[in-house]
Write an enzyme that holds these catalytic residues in place. Structure first.
Site, PDB file in Angstrom:
ATOM      1  N   LYS A 112     -10.555  -4.637  -3.791  1.00 29.63           N
ATOM      2  CA  LYS A 112     -11.925  -4.015  -4.051  1.00 29.63           C
ATOM      3  C   LYS A 112     -11.100  -2.364  -4.558  1.00 29.63           C
ATOM      4  O   LYS A 112     -11.992  -1.899  -5.361  1.00 29.63           O
ATOM      5  CB  LYS A 112     -12.561  -3.864  -2.990  1.00 29.63           C
ATOM      6  CG  LYS A 112     -12.116  -3.094  -1.510  1.00 29.63           C
ATOM      7  CD  LYS A 112     -13.053  -3.159  -0.543  1.00 29.63           C
ATOM      8  CE  LYS A 112     -13.167  -3.893   0.514  1.00 29.63           C
ATOM      9  NZ  LYS A 112     -12.002  -4.110   1.401  1.00 29.63           N
ATOM     10  N   LYS A 122       0.831  -1.139  -0.065  1.00 29.19           N
ATOM     11  CA  LYS A 122      -0.073  -0.027  -0.195  1.00 29.19           C
ATOM     12  C   LYS A 122       0.617   1.167  -0.064  1.00 29.19           C
ATOM     13  O   LYS A 122       0.501   2.248  -0.704  1.00 29.19           O
ATOM     14  CB  LYS A 122      -1.079   0.054   1.112  1.00 29.19           C
ATOM     15  CG  LYS A 122      -1.930  -1.003   0.906  1.00 29.19           C
ATOM     16  CD  LYS A 122      -3.532  -0.762   1.764  1.00 29.19           C
ATOM     17  CE  LYS A 122      -4.424  -1.792   1.068  1.00 29.19           C
ATOM     18  NZ  LYS A 122      -5.584  -1.717   1.916  1.00 29.19           N
ATOM     19  N   LYS A 156      -3.483 -10.268  -6.245  1.00 25.05           N
ATOM     20  CA  LYS A 156      -4.729 -10.573  -5.622  1.00 25.05           C
ATOM     21  C   LYS A 156      -5.849  -9.558  -6.100  1.00 25.05           C
ATOM     22  O   LYS A 156      -5.419  -8.467  -6.448  1.00 25.05           O
ATOM     23  CB  LYS A 156      -4.534  -9.949  -4.278  1.00 25.05           C
ATOM     24  CG  LYS A 156      -5.721 -10.391  -3.279  1.00 25.05           C
ATOM     25  CD  LYS A 156      -5.381  -9.816  -1.683  1.00 25.05           C
ATOM     26  CE  LYS A 156      -5.689  -8.529  -1.495  1.00 25.05           C
ATOM     27  NZ  LYS A 156      -6.307  -8.071  -0.596  1.00 25.05           N
TER      28      LYS A 156
HETATM   29  N1  AQP Z   1      -8.560 -11.582  -3.406  1.00 34.58           N
HETATM   30  C1  AQP Z   1      -8.948 -12.109  -2.240  1.00 34.58           C
HETATM   31  N2  AQP Z   1      -9.311 -13.289  -2.256  1.00 34.58           N
HETATM   32  C2  AQP Z   1      -9.825 -13.977  -0.971  1.00 34.58           C
HETATM   33  N3  AQP Z   1      -9.969 -13.187   0.283  1.00 34.58           N
HETATM   34  C3  AQP Z   1      -9.963 -11.909   0.225  1.00 34.58           C
HETATM   35  N4  AQP Z   1      -9.960 -10.770   0.865  1.00 34.58           N
HETATM   36  C4  AQP Z   1      -9.558  -9.497   0.449  1.00 34.58           C
HETATM   37  N5  AQP Z   1      -9.298 -10.190  -0.850  1.00 34.58           N
HETATM   38  C5  AQP Z   1      -9.276 -11.118  -1.149  1.00 34.58           C
HETATM   39  C6  AQP Z   1     -10.381 -11.101   2.366  1.00 34.58           C
HETATM   40  O1  AQP Z   1     -11.490 -10.349   2.525  1.00 34.58           O
HETATM   41  C7  AQP Z   1     -11.549  -9.762   3.752  1.00 34.58           C
HETATM   42  C8  AQP Z   1     -12.045  -8.360   3.855  1.00 34.58           C
HETATM   43  O2  AQP Z   1     -10.767  -7.638   3.486  1.00 34.58           O
HETATM   44  P1  AQP Z   1     -10.533  -6.253   3.852  1.00 34.58           P
HETATM   45  O3  AQP Z   1     -11.536  -5.423   3.447  1.00 34.58           O
HETATM   46  O4  AQP Z   1     -10.222  -6.041   5.340  1.00 34.58           O
HETATM   47  O5  AQP Z   1      -9.294  -5.776   3.290  1.00 34.58           O
HETATM   48  P2  AQP Z   1      -8.110  -6.429   2.071  1.00 34.58           P
HETATM   49  O6  AQP Z   1      -7.790  -7.586   2.606  1.00 34.58           O
HETATM   50  O7  AQP Z   1      -6.987  -5.233   1.942  1.00 34.58           O
HETATM   51  O8  AQP Z   1      -9.075  -6.326   0.954  1.00 34.58           O
HETATM   52  P3  AQP Z   1      -9.008  -5.687  -0.313  1.00 34.58           P
HETATM   53  O9  AQP Z   1     -10.259  -6.008  -1.179  1.00 34.58           O
HETATM   54  O10 AQP Z   1      -7.724  -5.828  -1.179  1.00 34.58           O
HETATM   55  O11 AQP Z   1      -9.258  -4.191   0.125  1.00 34.58           O
HETATM   56  P4  AQP Z   1      -8.370  -2.774  -0.329  1.00 34.58           P
HETATM   57  O12 AQP Z   1      -8.203  -2.926  -1.788  1.00 34.58           O
HETATM   58  O13 AQP Z   1      -9.091  -1.744   0.143  1.00 34.58           O
HETATM   59  O14 AQP Z   1      -7.034  -3.179   0.238  1.00 34.58           O
HETATM   60  C9  AQP Z   1     -10.332 -10.394   4.547  1.00 34.58           C
HETATM   61  O15 AQP Z   1     -10.549 -11.287   5.279  1.00 34.58           O
HETATM   62  C10 AQP Z   1      -9.401 -10.628   3.381  1.00 34.58           C
HETATM   63  O16 AQP Z   1      -8.349 -11.787   3.639  1.00 34.58           O
END
Ligand code: AQP
Length: 332
Positions: free
Chosen positions: A200, A115, A197
């Protein structure tokens, strides 16, 4: 033990429109914990502001994420569903845990490295100390299990280290939690860059399938998914795109990867991609319908938030006051 049963805690950031990665890796699996565990599922808005958010969008997504929890099968009567910033104990314990977390440990976190590379103009202290806030989220509820996707494993491991360190100095303070990572779907990959990965906050809309995409959009995105130059629906080390699609299809249909390979033996990539889109839509459309119904009733969502925050605060206060006493703060 804080409650009458073991505790499950997890959270999702309202930092964007949720993806099928968030769904398959985390939310879809939450309801199965409701019978055996006392469950706390949180919308972690304080984590979301480690990256700049547009205030009106953050507010809207907080309601949306809560509505999605319920639409995905989390009954607010059986689970404590709430918003992180409604329970100030999270931020309070995070400060204390910051003083028990090492600079070197935080520097090694992959999410911080990723990040800070992505947001080079805003490498704020909150982004760096994100894991101590996450440790506070988990440890406040004397959590036994944390259902997460594999990207969050490193943070739960650090939480364990912080809890063990704290317990060594002040015995019997925290339960040391275990991460629970699904066997399949723990890391759904980007459709545009399958080595990365699915996230969102990805700016490339074709890379992510969102829980709220309509059926045609889902199918179109899957049809555009980057795959290798082969033509067989078979997993392989050098086939990240097809591996990812097989995983997604298998998660949505409950079939094993071997069964998926057999089902699509002799079938081309195009037909397979459409089938993945259809399987995804079939599972997600009913969730969307329920989500829309819930979102139309903001009053209800606020009631759930309020009840959840009161319940969470009750348990959080017990741990926080124990921690304060142990470290030598005056409890009035
Ligand atoms: N690609 C993924 N595959 C499986 N699990 C995933 N998670 C996120 N991306 C994947 C799981 O979703 C839960 C919530 O995630 P989060 O909102 O706490 O943040 P994150 O892990 O940083 O998810 P994002 O989508 O990548 O968000 P941004 O883009 O804002 O950083 C967690 O249990 C995570 O493991």
């Amino acid at each position: 033990m804080l409650a009458d049963r073991p505790v499950s805690f997890s959270g999702v950031q309202p930092s964007g429109n949720l993806t099928i990665g968030n769904y398959l890796g985390a939310i879809k699996n939450f309801p199965e914990f409701s019978e055996k565990y006392k469950c706390f599922y949180c919308v972690v808005d304080e984590h979301a502001i480690t990256v700049r958010q547009i205030p009106a969008e953050l507010r809207r997504r907080t309601y949306e994420t809560l509505a999605l929890y319920i639409a995905c099968g989390l009954d607010p009567e059986k689970n404590t569903l709430y918003v992180q910033s409604h329970v100030p104990a999270h931020a309070e314990l995070a400060w204390i845990l910051n003083c028990f977390t090492m600079f070197g440990e935080l520097s090694r976190m992959t999410q911080f490295k990723d990040k800070s590379a992505k947001h080079a103009d805003n490498i704020n202290a909150g982004l760096f100390t994100y894991p101590s806030l996450m440790a506070a989220d988990i440890l406040l509820y004397q959590t036994d299990v944390v259902p997460i996707g594999s990207d969050q494993k490193q943070h739960v491991e650090l939480t364990r280290d912080i809890a063990e360190r704290f317990n060594q100095i002040f015995p019997d303070t925290f339960t040391v939690p275990e991460p629970i990572i699904p066997q399949s779907g723990a890391r759904i990959m980007s459709l545009a860059e399958p080595e990365k990965k699915m996230s969102k906050s990805d700016e490339n809309e074709n890379a992510v399938v969102r829980i709220l995409d309509d059926k045609d959009t889902m199918i179109r995105k899957f049809r555009r998914a980057v795959t290798d130059s082969g033509n067989e629906i078979r997993r392989g080390e050098d086939k990240p795109g097809i591996n990812n699609l097989i995983t997604i299809y298998s998660c949505f249909t409950g079939k094993t990867a071997e069964e998926v390979e057999r089902e699509f033996d002799g079938v081309g990539y195009g037909e397979f991609k459409t089938a993945v889109g259809n399987a995804c839509a079939e599972k997600i459309m009913p969730v969307q319908e329920e989500y829309r119904r819930l979102l139309a009733d903001k009053g209800y969502l606020e009631e759930v938030m309020k009840k959840g925050a009161d319940e969470a605060a009750y348990y959080a206060r017990k741990t926080l006051s124990k921690v304060r006493r142990k470290i030598g703060f005056v409890n009035l």
